[in-house]
Design an enzyme around this catalytic site. Structure first.
Site, mmCIF file in Angstrom:
data_model
loop_
_atom_site.group_PDB
_atom_site.id
_atom_site.type_symbol
_atom_site.label_atom_id
_atom_site.label_comp_id
_atom_site.label_asym_id
_atom_site.label_seq_id
_atom_site.Cartn_x
_atom_site.Cartn_y
_atom_site.Cartn_z
ATOM 1 N N ASP A 120 0.842 -1.208 0.000
ATOM 2 C CA ASP A 120 0.000 0.000 0.000
ATOM 3 C C ASP A 120 0.876 1.256 0.000
ATOM 4 O OD1 ASP A 120 0.878 -0.148 2.592
ATOM 5 O OD2 ASP A 120 -1.101 0.152 3.513
ATOM 6 N N SER A 121 2.195 1.073 0.048
ATOM 7 C CA SER A 121 3.112 2.196 -0.178
ATOM 8 C C SER A 121 2.858 2.821 -1.541
ATOM 9 C CB SER A 121 4.574 1.734 -0.081
ATOM 10 O OG SER A 121 4.782 0.609 -0.910
ATOM 11 N N ASP B 100 -1.179 -6.144 -0.162
ATOM 12 C CA ASP B 100 -1.486 -5.510 1.122
ATOM 13 C C ASP B 100 -2.978 -5.278 1.288
ATOM 14 O OD1 ASP B 100 0.581 -5.010 2.905
ATOM 15 O OD2 ASP B 100 1.210 -3.145 1.916
ATOM 16 N N GLU C 19 -1.025 -5.337 8.641
ATOM 17 C CA GLU C 19 -0.179 -4.774 9.693
ATOM 18 C C GLU C 19 -0.832 -5.020 11.051
ATOM 19 O OE1 GLU C 19 0.616 -0.627 8.920
ATOM 20 O OE2 GLU C 19 1.248 -1.027 6.861
ATOM 21 N N GLU D 167 9.541 -4.056 10.198
ATOM 22 C CA GLU D 167 9.952 -2.769 9.621
ATOM 23 C C GLU D 167 10.485 -1.827 10.706
ATOM 24 O OE1 GLU D 167 7.210 -0.858 6.939
ATOM 25 O OE2 GLU D 167 8.412 0.976 6.886
ATOM 26 N N LYS E 245 -1.143 -9.343 2.977
ATOM 27 C CA LYS E 245 -0.356 -8.864 4.121
ATOM 28 C C LYS E 245 -1.220 -7.908 4.924
ATOM 29 C CE LYS E 245 3.280 -5.833 3.788
ATOM 30 N NZ LYS E 245 2.783 -4.657 4.535
#
Ligand code: KIV
Length: 275
Positions: free
Chosen positions: A49-50, A88, A120, A186, A118
């Site tokens: 999602d960056s 993501d 978080e 991270e 993925k």
């Protein structure tokens, strides 16, 4: 089991059972041409999602939607046939409940054909990870600096100093025990990443988390010098493609203004110039 030298697509299960003889190589990809360029070199491609920041110019990843992730996930799948492709889950699409996470993850998997998702989060997301994994959706965890929680962290900063170290480790352990096939760590300190990597039964993939991890991931545009808004300390640039683009476009603009482009060889039905 080594994940290199395979002709078939690498599965999440193969990443999970990775033997550790070679580090896992991972990069982000958001488009078909980039996926084509990276696929044969990488064990894992992350449709991160960056992309909200790198492709859409957002200040954080919070504005990224499920639809954006699906479109870019489809594009990456079209350009890749070897790497394990992970998409993501964006902010707000999974944190409310395991059921919400399942609906989003199932849609992403069905519409992109990617191998895994993925998400978080740590201890608080463990039951959600277990819910997805039990229903056949492979999950890559993401602990330490969680960009979707940038406001909670108080900025993009190293996480895990002092008392925070135990929390980062507890998060990684909870997500791995819940069934994640690997865990991204991270923005943390080497001793924290090392302790987690030694403790987990599944591989760790670091970004700004030292060589102690079982694999490494970076944002491709950082590696290639295409995203230069800011450069975290943990990034190593392997090319300056942004500069190459600038030079190429300057040459094109100069040619157009000087009427040197298009020339006869670029046109149909135009007499060749005699000099
Ligand atoms: O969104 C992203 O690109 C990530 C990384 C781990 C680089 O989550």
């Amino acid at each position: 089991m080594s994940v290199t030298n395979r002709t078939k697509r690498i599965t999440a299960r193969q990443i999970q059972q990775w033997s550790g003889d070679q580090p896992i190589v991972a990069l982000t990809a958001y488009t078909t041409p980039m996926a084509r360029a990276l696929d044969s070199h990488c064990d894992l491609l992350l449709v991160g999602d960056s992309l909200g920041m790198v492709v859409y110019g957002m200040k954080t990843t919070l504005g990224v939607s499920v639809e954006m992730m699906i479109r870019h996930g489809q594009a990456v799948m079209r350009g890749s046939d070897r790497a394990c492709v992970v998409v993501d889950l964006p902010f707000g699409s999974y944190g409310e409940s395991p059921a919400q996470a399942y609906r989003t993850a199932a849609r992403v998997m069905a519409e992109t054909d990617a191998s895994a998702v993925k998400l978080e989060g740590g201890v608080e997301m463990a039951s959600t990870v277990a819910f997805l994994v039990e229903r056949g959706i492979p999950v890559l965890g993401h602990v330490g600096l969680k960009p979707q929680q940038v406001h909670g962290h108080g900025g993009f900063r190293t996480v895990g100093r002092g008392e925070e170290a135990a929390r980062v480790e507890a998060d990684a352990v909870a997500i791995a025990e819940a069934g994640a096939f690997a865990v991204v760590i991270e923005g943390t300190l080497e001793p924290v990443a090392r302790a987690i990597t030694e403790r987990l039964a599944v591989p760790t993939i670091g970004i700004g988390a030292s060589p102690a991890c079982d694999g490494q991931i970076l944002v491709s545009e950082d590696v290639l010098g295409l995203f230069t808004d800011f450069t975290p300390r943990f990034v190593k640039r392997y090319a300056m493609l942004g500069q190459a683009i600038d030079q190429a476009v300057a040459a094109y603009a100069a040619d157009v203004r000087a009427r040197k482009f298009p020339a006869a060889e670029h046109c149909v039905g135009m007499p060749a110039s005699d000099g």
